[in-house]
Write a protein that holds these residues in place. Sequence first.
Motif, mmCIF file in Angstrom:
data_model
loop_
_atom_site.group_PDB
_atom_site.id
_atom_site.type_symbol
_atom_site.label_atom_id
_atom_site.label_comp_id
_atom_site.label_asym_id
_atom_site.label_seq_id
_atom_site.Cartn_x
_atom_site.Cartn_y
_atom_site.Cartn_z
ATOM 1 N N LEU A 121 20.082 3.331 0.322
ATOM 2 C CA LEU A 121 19.946 3.758 1.718
ATOM 3 C C LEU A 121 18.737 4.653 1.953
ATOM 4 N N VAL A 122 18.014 4.989 0.894
ATOM 5 C CA VAL A 122 16.982 6.028 0.964
ATOM 6 C C VAL A 122 15.641 5.457 1.423
ATOM 7 N N SER A 123 14.933 6.239 2.244
ATOM 8 C CA SER A 123 13.574 5.877 2.647
ATOM 9 C C SER A 123 12.542 6.885 2.160
ATOM 10 N N ALA A 137 10.763 5.649 -3.113
ATOM 11 C CA ALA A 137 12.142 5.163 -3.212
ATOM 12 C C ALA A 137 12.218 3.735 -3.727
ATOM 13 N N LYS A 138 11.130 2.967 -3.592
ATOM 14 C CA LYS A 138 11.163 1.560 -4.012
ATOM 15 C C LYS A 138 11.212 1.407 -5.529
ATOM 16 N N ILE A 139 10.827 2.455 -6.266
ATOM 17 C CA ILE A 139 10.847 2.373 -7.725
ATOM 18 C C ILE A 139 12.258 2.534 -8.270
ATOM 19 N N LEU A 140 13.163 3.095 -7.459
ATOM 20 C CA LEU A 140 14.481 3.476 -7.962
ATOM 21 C C LEU A 140 15.231 2.325 -8.608
ATOM 22 N N ILE A 192 0.850 -1.195 0.000
ATOM 23 C CA ILE A 192 0.000 0.000 0.000
ATOM 24 C C ILE A 192 0.880 1.238 0.000
ATOM 25 N N GLU A 193 2.003 1.214 0.752
ATOM 26 C CA GLU A 193 2.917 2.340 0.740
ATOM 27 C C GLU A 193 3.561 2.507 -0.633
ATOM 28 N N GLU A 194 3.830 1.389 -1.286
ATOM 29 C CA GLU A 194 4.532 1.472 -2.557
ATOM 30 C C GLU A 194 3.712 2.178 -3.620
ATOM 31 N N ILE A 195 2.396 1.978 -3.625
ATOM 32 C CA ILE A 195 1.576 2.551 -4.678
ATOM 33 C C ILE A 195 0.780 3.762 -4.198
ATOM 34 N N LYS A 196 1.144 4.279 -3.008
ATOM 35 C CA LYS A 196 0.488 5.490 -2.526
ATOM 36 C C LYS A 196 0.757 6.620 -3.505
#
Length: 815
Positions: free
Chosen positions: A206-208, A132-135, A112-116
């Motif tokens: 390392l990014v959030s 950041a998960k798309i990077l 849910i956080e990923e596609i917010k």
Amino acid sequence: MLKYLLFLSLTLFQLNFSLKAQSEITIQGKITDNLGNPLELVNISITETGIGAVSNSKGNYILSFSLNHSGKIPIKLSFSRISFIHKDTIISFVPGENITLNISLTPKDEQIEEIKIIDKHSKEGGLVQLDAKILNNIPLVSGNQIQSFIKTLPGVASVNEMSSNYSVRGGNFDENLVYINNFEIFRPVLVQTGKQEGLDMANADLVSKIDFSTGGFAAKYGDKMSSVLDIHYKKPTEFKGSAKLGLLGASAHVEGTSVNGKLSYLGGIRYKNSQYLLNSLETKGEYKPNFLDAQSHINYHISKKFTINLLAYFSNNNYLFYPEDRTTSFGTIQEAVNLFVDFEGNEKDKFISALGGLTFKYQINPLLAMELKASAYADYEELKYDIKGRYSLNQLDKQIDSDSFGDSILNLGIGSFLSHARNYFEANIYTLNYKGSYMLSDQFVQWGIKYQNEQIQDKITEWQIVDSAGYSIPYNGETIELAHSLSSENQLLSNRYSSFIQSVYKSTTGVEWNIEYGLRFQYWDINKKILLSPRFAGGFYTGIDKKIYLRFSSGLYYQTLFYKEIIDRNGVLYEDLNSPRSIHFTGSADYDFSMFDRSFHMKGEFYYKIVDDIIPYSIDNIRVHYYPGKIAKGYITGLDFRLNGEFVPGVESWLSIALMKSEMQIENDTIGKQAFPNDHPINISIFFQDYIPGNDRFRVNLTLVYLAGLPFGPPMEDTYYAPLRMPAYKRVDIGFTAALKQENKKSKSKFFNTFRYVNIGLDVFNLLGINNIISYNWITVVPNSSNIQSTVNDQYAVPNHLSDRRVNLRLMIGF
């Protein structure tokens, strides 16, 4: 005969028995989420078989198969869809039976956080919050994932895929603020091209959290005119790590916590070697680039109220080049020209930097917090080259039916040049920064005071001499002149003082609205100017469902002067210059809506910037040349549009469109009004993600960029002049990723199950093989008796092209 009849009877009996035993079995039903909404593209499969189906747009599915069994048979059905928790169920049935099985799937919290699409805080603050998960899914050439990500946003432009530099709404590269954990990040000074540029400090592993603003940002951010990139690193809760390997480099990171949870740590190391990419350039030779960096972030909780953070970074970037030759054909069908250059010599560059930052945070009570930050930044740069070239400029045969079509038929000029540089730059920057915050019932107040000490030394010796047909260029008939030269040897010691205060007020009764107002102060003891920067923003939600948010912002933004802006080509420091300033006016509308039962967000923003006290500048590749002896004023206006959402269920994609117009007028200059150097009238970009329906292990992502061409003109030693336009920058990159082992899922391979995830990737850079142009070399031919009757001009703009099509392989492992 009886024997054959008996055999035939037994065969028919066996066939009849087999057909009965293999009766058709049908399982059907509807799949919904926990709110009862139908789910499409759910993968339904019988475990350990190749039998499966996919749900349709109404959530319905039908699974038909045959089994050679009798009696009650148990089978295990698997239901999976990206962003939902995997579900298995066992059912028993009799062959020939039709079964109805309805299933409800629960969304995954982490997905849910990923596609917010966008959160409320970012919307009200005029920020874009990036996932950041798309990077890790973005095909990138420069090795700088975050900057590659940002370049697909509206208002952000870059015509160089090998560089992390970007322009925002017509500003130059030096007008962008970058923070990592609230420490300001500085960039190298002597870098001239994307080939020399190493890795940007921000490590994507390392990014959030990433927040980005293209203008109208809050007073808590520093003094630059164009944008803010605010990066925060993770706070680990468990031990894990990752490793990546590709044709352009490698990286690894680890993170974890102590047993008692008081200590957490992050560490990352990266290596970049762009030799494979540089070999596609038109200048052939031996490229030896090596870029390496390492960094760590340590967080320690002394108590529930007191925390210490340490950020440490070191990079060592080296670029070595032995050029051999270059062949470039350019011009038009009516006038085709070819340049051939034979080189001798080499280039040796070194860029070393380090940063150490220490933060003390104290939560006095639930409403009041304070922090003290101290940092030290060191930068050492060398740029050295001695390169001799012999060139020949020839006109090509343009007659298509000619036997010599495309061959050289007329020599327009020959010549040679010698380029020399011994450039050294050293900087040490120390900062001490205090910040506080206080939460009232309906307001959030923040304040801060910062001191910065800068110690800078430079020694610049750079020149080029050009000889054409026996004449030194520029040619005056009397003396030998250098084509261009830079010379400087300075020490600059200075102190900066700055402070800010800002407040955010929110009203939740009736119409929900908020306002944000603040003031910045700055003083630099070089030009001894006091700068006050007031900033204001406000917005409100319309309608009962609050899906539309309207926002307005305005403020006075100064550009902090640095060494680069105040030194001219002869090494003279202009210490009494005013800081460039810009008055921002922005108005935006955010709209959240649903389409195809999925979430989408649309934002449009109009902006107008009045800029004055500008130090005119020109751009050559990524090098910015300032002319501190002149002052200019002008305006930049435009419209940005972005549509992002789940075009494909469970993954975010977006479309960005930006329109812009700018004008600059240099005082006491006869050239007249002209566009800013980074003026892009049209900017369109698309980032699109997809996966195989029903199987999210195989993903594809596409990045498409179209940028109208930049202004350019012949080189000028004392002013900016750009009456021409480069061709448009057009580029398509595509990346494919296959998950051999998905995170939080088991693999059939015991070896792969020892890792969190195992992915392999294939990237195709510059898919269409477009020859984009980054800059021009100007070749001047001195007319002589043999070609004086030629109608061809005696000055030629020879294009410098960017990278060609390349394929990259990647391996990504998590543990």
